[in-house]
Design a protein around this motif. Structure first.
Motif, PDB file in Angstrom:
ATOM      1  N   THR A 198       1.354   4.809   0.039  1.00 41.50           N
ATOM      2  CA  THR A 198       1.060   6.609   0.418  1.00 41.50           C
ATOM      3  C   THR A 198       2.474   7.083   0.099  1.00 41.50           C
ATOM      4  OG1 THR A 198      -0.102   4.945   2.693  1.00 41.50           O
ATOM      5  CG2 THR A 198       0.110   6.877   2.967  1.00 41.50           C
ATOM      6  N   ARG A 224       0.713  -1.056  -0.118  1.00 41.45           N
ATOM      7  CA  ARG A 224      -0.094   0.045   0.332  1.00 41.45           C
ATOM      8  C   ARG A 224       1.208   0.904  -0.222  1.00 41.45           C
ATOM      9  NH1 ARG A 224      -5.347   1.564  -0.506  1.00 41.45           N
ATOM     10  NH2 ARG A 224      -6.147  -0.399   0.409  1.00 41.45           N
ATOM     11  N   TYR A 267      -3.372  13.000   2.283  1.00 42.82           N
ATOM     12  CA  TYR A 267      -1.985  12.122   1.411  1.00 42.82           C
ATOM     13  C   TYR A 267      -3.330  11.162   0.186  1.00 42.82           C
ATOM     14  CZ  TYR A 267       0.809  12.005   5.652  1.00 42.82           C
ATOM     15  OH  TYR A 267       0.949  12.957   6.557  1.00 42.82           O
ATOM     16  N   THR A 298      -3.412   7.323  -1.274  1.00 46.43           N
ATOM     17  CA  THR A 298      -2.733   5.692  -1.291  1.00 46.43           C
ATOM     18  C   THR A 298      -2.469   4.946  -3.055  1.00 46.43           C
ATOM     19  OG1 THR A 298      -4.690   3.952  -1.111  1.00 46.43           O
ATOM     20  CG2 THR A 298      -3.071   5.156   1.300  1.00 46.43           C
TER      21      THR A 298
END
Length: 218
Positions: free
Chosen positions: A123, A121, A156, A158
């Motif tokens: 980010t 993942r 953010y 992702t």
């Protein structure tokens, strides 16, 4: 025009110059050259559309002006650093990714890369200047790689990075603290610009939404 599907990995053969005077980048990518490269061609290097000024059987050389250095962080590159290389689309090519112009909108840092399933993942910071174009399940190009945005927060966003993408691009080796080039989906750019224009006319004219919808045939 590019698709964001990275067919070739290259690396920095040499990098000369500086931010003030511009730089000359030579990329070693023999597979890309063999795919068909001529002087004057447009090639995306880490998502930046550059023009081939000369080439041989193994390398391509590009002039990089200060604007591109600042925008895309070319001054952080070092010899042997890996690079994503994509040749421009030919008429009739399959468009398997999304439309990518090679015009970098922002440069941001990776802030997390935990393992998730078979992949990671990823980010990344969500720069304020392009934040409204970064939406869940929208397209985005990261270092020239066509990707789907998995989730978004105010600070953010992702990406669910699959093993194949990690293997075929520089994103597999990049970790927390590394910086990446961001290009927003051009469809989002034009859609929001049209919406801003629509709202501007609405505010200036005092027309109702129904009147504007009729006028614009929406």
């Amino acid at each position: 025009m590019f698709s964001g599907l990275i067919a070739h990995l290259g690396h920095v053969a040499s990098l000369r110059g500086d931010l003030r005077n511009g730089m000359v980048l030579t990329v070693e990518a023999p597979d890309a050259v063999a795919d068909g490269v001529a002087d004057g061609d447009s090639v995306a290097i880490n998502g930046v559309c550059l023009t081939v000024v000369k080439h041989d059987q193994r390398t391509m050389t590009f002039d990089i002006v200060p604007e591109s250095i600042v925008r895309a962080g070319f001054d952080d590159l070092r010899e042997s650093a890996p690079l994503n290389v994509e040749l421009s689309l030919r008429v009739g090519d399959r468009l398997g990714g999304n439309l990518v112009y090679g015009h970098v909108d922002a440069n941001a840092a990776i802030v997390g890369k935990p393992v998730e399933g078979q992949g990671h993942r990823l980010t990344i910071e969500r720069p304020g200047a392009v934040a409204r174009y970064i939406v869940e399940k929208g397209f985005i190009a990261i270092d020239g790689v066509s990707l789907t945005i998995a989730s978004v927060t105010p600070e953010y966003f992702t990406i669910a990075l699959i093993p194949e993408t990690s293997r075929r691009t520089t994103l597999g080796a990049k970790g927390v603290g590394a910086r990446v080039n961001i290009e927003i989906d051009p469809v989002a750019r034009y859609a929001i610009a049209a919406l801003d224009e629509y709202r501007g006319v609405d505010e200036a004219s005092g027309a109702t939404e129904a009147e504007l919808a009729w006028a614009y045939e929406i």
